[in-house]
Design an enzyme around this catalytic site. Sequence first.
Site, PDB file in Angstrom:
ATOM      1  N   HIS A  50     -28.030  20.076  68.883  1.00  0.00           N
ATOM      2  CA  HIS A  50     -27.585  19.414  67.649  1.00  0.00           C
ATOM      3  C   HIS A  50     -27.594  17.908  67.869  1.00  0.00           C
ATOM      4  O   HIS A  50     -26.654  17.338  68.425  1.00  0.00           O
ATOM      5  CB  HIS A  50     -26.193  19.911  67.252  1.00  0.00           C
ATOM      6  CG  HIS A  50     -25.836  19.541  65.848  1.00  0.00           C
ATOM      7  ND1 HIS A  50     -25.791  18.256  65.404  1.00  0.00           N
ATOM      8  CD2 HIS A  50     -25.524  20.308  64.786  1.00  0.00           C
ATOM      9  CE1 HIS A  50     -25.447  18.225  64.128  1.00  0.00           C
ATOM     10  NE2 HIS A  50     -25.280  19.472  63.739  1.00  0.00           N
ATOM     11  N   HIS A  53     -26.391  14.009  62.428  1.00  0.00           N
ATOM     12  CA  HIS A  53     -25.073  13.765  61.834  1.00  0.00           C
ATOM     13  C   HIS A  53     -24.181  12.817  62.625  1.00  0.00           C
ATOM     14  O   HIS A  53     -22.970  13.004  62.688  1.00  0.00           O
ATOM     15  CB  HIS A  53     -24.353  15.097  61.572  1.00  0.00           C
ATOM     16  CG  HIS A  53     -25.212  16.044  60.818  1.00  0.00           C
ATOM     17  ND1 HIS A  53     -25.353  17.353  61.169  1.00  0.00           N
ATOM     18  CD2 HIS A  53     -25.994  15.855  59.735  1.00  0.00           C
ATOM     19  CE1 HIS A  53     -26.201  17.943  60.344  1.00  0.00           C
ATOM     20  NE2 HIS A  53     -26.598  17.056  59.461  1.00  0.00           N
ATOM     21  N   TYR A  55     -23.939  12.460  65.778  1.00  0.00           N
ATOM     22  CA  TYR A  55     -23.630  12.876  67.145  1.00  0.00           C
ATOM     23  C   TYR A  55     -24.467  12.055  68.130  1.00  0.00           C
ATOM     24  O   TYR A  55     -25.334  11.272  67.740  1.00  0.00           O
ATOM     25  CB  TYR A  55     -23.871  14.371  67.332  1.00  0.00           C
ATOM     26  CG  TYR A  55     -22.887  15.235  66.591  1.00  0.00           C
ATOM     27  CD1 TYR A  55     -21.529  15.172  66.866  1.00  0.00           C
ATOM     28  CD2 TYR A  55     -23.310  16.113  65.593  1.00  0.00           C
ATOM     29  CE1 TYR A  55     -20.611  15.968  66.182  1.00  0.00           C
ATOM     30  CE2 TYR A  55     -22.406  16.913  64.907  1.00  0.00           C
ATOM     31  CZ  TYR A  55     -21.064  16.826  65.211  1.00  0.00           C
ATOM     32  OH  TYR A  55     -20.154  17.604  64.544  1.00  0.00           O
ATOM     33  N   ARG A 103     -31.611  20.379  65.726  1.00  0.00           N
ATOM     34  CA  ARG A 103     -31.150  19.798  64.463  1.00  0.00           C
ATOM     35  C   ARG A 103     -31.231  18.291  64.679  1.00  0.00           C
ATOM     36  O   ARG A 103     -30.614  17.764  65.605  1.00  0.00           O
ATOM     37  CB  ARG A 103     -29.717  20.239  64.165  1.00  0.00           C
ATOM     38  CG  ARG A 103     -29.141  19.658  62.927  1.00  0.00           C
ATOM     39  CD  ARG A 103     -29.555  20.454  61.721  1.00  0.00           C
ATOM     40  NE  ARG A 103     -28.895  19.897  60.548  1.00  0.00           N
ATOM     41  CZ  ARG A 103     -28.729  20.537  59.424  1.00  0.00           C
ATOM     42  NH1 ARG A 103     -29.157  21.777  59.303  1.00  0.00           N
ATOM     43  NH2 ARG A 103     -28.154  19.964  58.412  1.00  0.00           N
TER      44      ARG A 103
END
Length: 190
Positions: A50, A53, A55, A103
Site C-alpha cells: 500500500h 494515500h 503513506y 496500491r
Amino acid sequence: MSGPSDVPYGGVRPYPVHPLSIAEIADLHRAYADAARRALDAGFEWLELHFAHGYLGASFLSPLANRRTDAYGGPLANRVRYHLEALDAVRAVWPERLPLTMRLGSDDLNPAGLQFDEAVAAVAMMKDHGLDLADLSIGLNTDDMNPKPFADLAHPDPFSLVPEDWGWWLRNFRAHPDCIGWPPATSTTP
C-alpha cells in the site's frame, strides 16, 4: 514520524518529520521482505503493498513530500527507487507464481505534486521489478488539491443517499438488531 524528507503532510502540519537515512530505508525494505515471508508462510496467495494515500511509499513518489537531494529524490527515476527496491526485496521471497500488486498514489491533484503521467511511467518501471498489477488511486499528499476529490459527492447526512426505509434501519440498527439480523454491539471489558 518518518518520511522521505523533513516535510510534514501538505508542507504545513506542525509536527516534526524525521527524514529517513539510507540505512533506515534498507531496514524498511528488509521489513517488507520479512512481512512477505510471513504472509507466504501463513498461506496468503496475493500480496499488495500500500503505497498510496499519503503513506510512506506515496510520500517518496510525490515531489510535495520528497525533497531529497540524494538517489531517492529529484527526478522520477530517483523518487521511484524506494518502490523498486521494495519490490526487489519482496520478490526475493515472494514466488513469481503468486501475484504481487501495489496500491499506488497516481496524482496529487496539485500542479507541484505527482502527475498521473509520472505514475504511469513509474508503474512501467515497477513491472520490470516484479509488479504484476497496479491499483491506482490519488496521492493525498496535501490538502491543497484541485479539484477536491469527491467534493460533488459530499453530503451532510450520509444516510441521505439511502432510501428512507433503509435509512431508518441503518440509523436505528443497534436498537433493533433482531429486525435486520445484525448482532448487537457487545464489549468484553467491564
